[in-house]
Design a protein around this motif. Sequence first.
Motif, PDB file in Angstrom:
ATOM      1  N   ASN A  27      51.528  19.060  92.814  1.00  0.00           N
ATOM      2  CA  ASN A  27      51.607  19.798  94.150  1.00  0.00           C
ATOM      3  C   ASN A  27      50.768  19.042  95.431  1.00  0.00           C
ATOM      4  O   ASN A  27      49.879  18.129  95.113  1.00  0.00           O
ATOM      5  CB  ASN A  27      51.484  21.380  93.821  1.00  0.00           C
ATOM      6  N   ALA A  31      47.915  16.263  95.675  1.00  0.00           N
ATOM      7  CA  ALA A  31      48.040  14.704  96.126  1.00  0.00           C
ATOM      8  C   ALA A  31      46.838  14.735  97.120  1.00  0.00           C
ATOM      9  O   ALA A  31      46.055  13.685  97.187  1.00  0.00           O
ATOM     10  CB  ALA A  31      49.334  14.968  97.168  1.00  0.00           C
ATOM     11  N   TYR A  43      52.091  10.050  92.074  1.00  0.00           N
ATOM     12  CA  TYR A  43      53.360  10.286  91.378  1.00  0.00           C
ATOM     13  C   TYR A  43      53.887  11.685  91.242  1.00  0.00           C
ATOM     14  O   TYR A  43      53.049  12.620  90.965  1.00  0.00           O
ATOM     15  CB  TYR A  43      53.118   9.831  89.942  1.00  0.00           C
ATOM     16  N   LEU A  44      55.177  11.986  91.496  1.00  0.00           N
ATOM     17  CA  LEU A  44      55.682  13.252  91.324  1.00  0.00           C
ATOM     18  C   LEU A  44      56.707  13.230  89.931  1.00  0.00           C
ATOM     19  O   LEU A  44      57.530  12.478  89.853  1.00  0.00           O
ATOM     20  CB  LEU A  44      56.702  13.759  92.361  1.00  0.00           C
ATOM     21  N   VAL A  49      57.719  18.660  87.477  1.00  0.00           N
ATOM     22  CA  VAL A  49      58.635  19.473  88.454  1.00  0.00           C
ATOM     23  C   VAL A  49      59.195  20.628  87.625  1.00  0.00           C
ATOM     24  O   VAL A  49      59.219  21.530  87.809  1.00  0.00           O
ATOM     25  CB  VAL A  49      59.655  18.726  89.330  1.00  0.00           C
ATOM     26  N   ASP A  70      59.661  19.547  96.145  1.00  0.00           N
ATOM     27  CA  ASP A  70      58.342  19.165  96.022  1.00  0.00           C
ATOM     28  C   ASP A  70      57.688  17.947  96.630  1.00  0.00           C
ATOM     29  O   ASP A  70      56.624  17.657  97.017  1.00  0.00           O
ATOM     30  CB  ASP A  70      58.127  18.973  94.533  1.00  0.00           C
ATOM     31  N   ILE A  71      58.935  17.192  96.840  1.00  0.00           N
ATOM     32  CA  ILE A  71      58.316  15.655  97.504  1.00  0.00           C
ATOM     33  C   ILE A  71      57.864  16.015  99.019  1.00  0.00           C
ATOM     34  O   ILE A  71      57.001  15.643  99.334  1.00  0.00           O
ATOM     35  CB  ILE A  71      59.628  14.822  97.675  1.00  0.00           C
ATOM     36  N   ILE A  74      54.590  17.634  99.448  1.00  0.00           N
ATOM     37  CA  ILE A  74      53.548  16.461  99.315  1.00  0.00           C
ATOM     38  C   ILE A  74      53.263  15.629 100.591  1.00  0.00           C
ATOM     39  O   ILE A  74      52.243  15.335 101.119  1.00  0.00           O
ATOM     40  CB  ILE A  74      53.682  15.770  98.043  1.00  0.00           C
ATOM     41  N   LEU A  82      54.029   7.876  97.642  1.00  0.00           N
ATOM     42  CA  LEU A  82      54.609   8.633  96.280  1.00  0.00           C
ATOM     43  C   LEU A  82      55.615   7.842  95.741  1.00  0.00           C
ATOM     44  O   LEU A  82      56.676   7.790  96.258  1.00  0.00           O
ATOM     45  CB  LEU A  82      55.008  10.029  96.795  1.00  0.00           C
ATOM     46  N   VAL A  84      58.278   8.763  92.908  1.00  0.00           N
ATOM     47  CA  VAL A  84      59.045   9.920  92.262  1.00  0.00           C
ATOM     48  C   VAL A  84      59.979   9.598  91.103  1.00  0.00           C
ATOM     49  O   VAL A  84      60.619   8.589  90.947  1.00  0.00           O
ATOM     50  CB  VAL A  84      60.244  10.385  93.411  1.00  0.00           C
TER      51      VAL A  84
END
Length: 295
Positions: A27, A31, A43-44, A49, A70-71, A74, A82, A84
């Motif tokens: 989250n 970050a 990294y997500l 998620v 969520d992206i 962040i 990031l 993903v």
Amino acid sequence: MSHYSAGVAFRKAVQEESPLQVVGAINANHALLAKRAGYRAIYLSGGGVAAGSLGLPDLGISGLDDVLTDIRRITDVCDVPLLVDADTGFGSSAFNVARTVKSMIKAGAAACHIEDQVGAKRCGHRPGKEIVSLQEMVDRIKAAVDARTDPDFVIMARTDALAVEGLESALERALACVEAGADMVFPEAITDLAMYAQFAKAVRVPVLANITEFGATPLFTVDQLKGADVGLVLYPLSAFRAMNKAAENVYTAIRRDGTQQNVVASMQTRMELYEAINYHDFEQKLDALFAAQKK
Ligand SMILES: C[C@](O)(C(=O)O)[C@H](CC(=O)O)C(=O)O
Ligand SMILES: [Mg+2]
């Protein structure tokens, strides 16, 4: 005025830190913690998620909007590039993959990885995986590359073929994806250190090593991976796993003891939290604003 590109920052980090350590941030708060700890990329996780934001398993249940939410959370507060997890691209047609890539760029992501599992996917470290044909995977990558509205956004091809069809097939797929325009490759569920060097030699683009815990890959160190020509090292869920265990301990203790006194020492303090989220900067701005209004 030059436009900030998260993709440029990500590529630069890959060039400058070799291999680049990429940590999962479940989250926006994490970050910021990862940034403070000095990471140059975060990294997500798709599994994150699913399990973290939705409380669901990593089986292709979460959708593009879940990930985009969520992206954005962040990237709104953290400027560390990031990467993903785009799973299988969120839809089976080239149009779906294109929409995924465009939306991720718009949401502020720097890079995404797309894998060759079937839509009803599994975690890469679980048995029973199925993959699409090489041609279908190449089409996914072509669609992703073609859709980029920022040419520096990184398209990473993940192949799950090692566990399903073996090393030769995985190498062939990785190379075909690079020929189709993938910037980096992610061979999933690698079991031997030497395999990374084989991928690096075959594809000649940065190779990512997924060092996830309790999976098929031993917990190789950065030095070991450097020796195997790895370009990026991923720790997708390390902090998430630790966070869950910590939460579980606290819930259990308060229920059992009727007080949190025995676990307070294990908690982040109020001040530590405020530092992590720049609370005081916000407060000062607020005070300044009120002072201006009072005049
Ligand atoms: C990297 C991964 O795709 C993720 O979603 O984080 C997972 C990680 C994991 O389940 O440990 C995967 O390797 O499939
Ligand atoms: Mg995943």
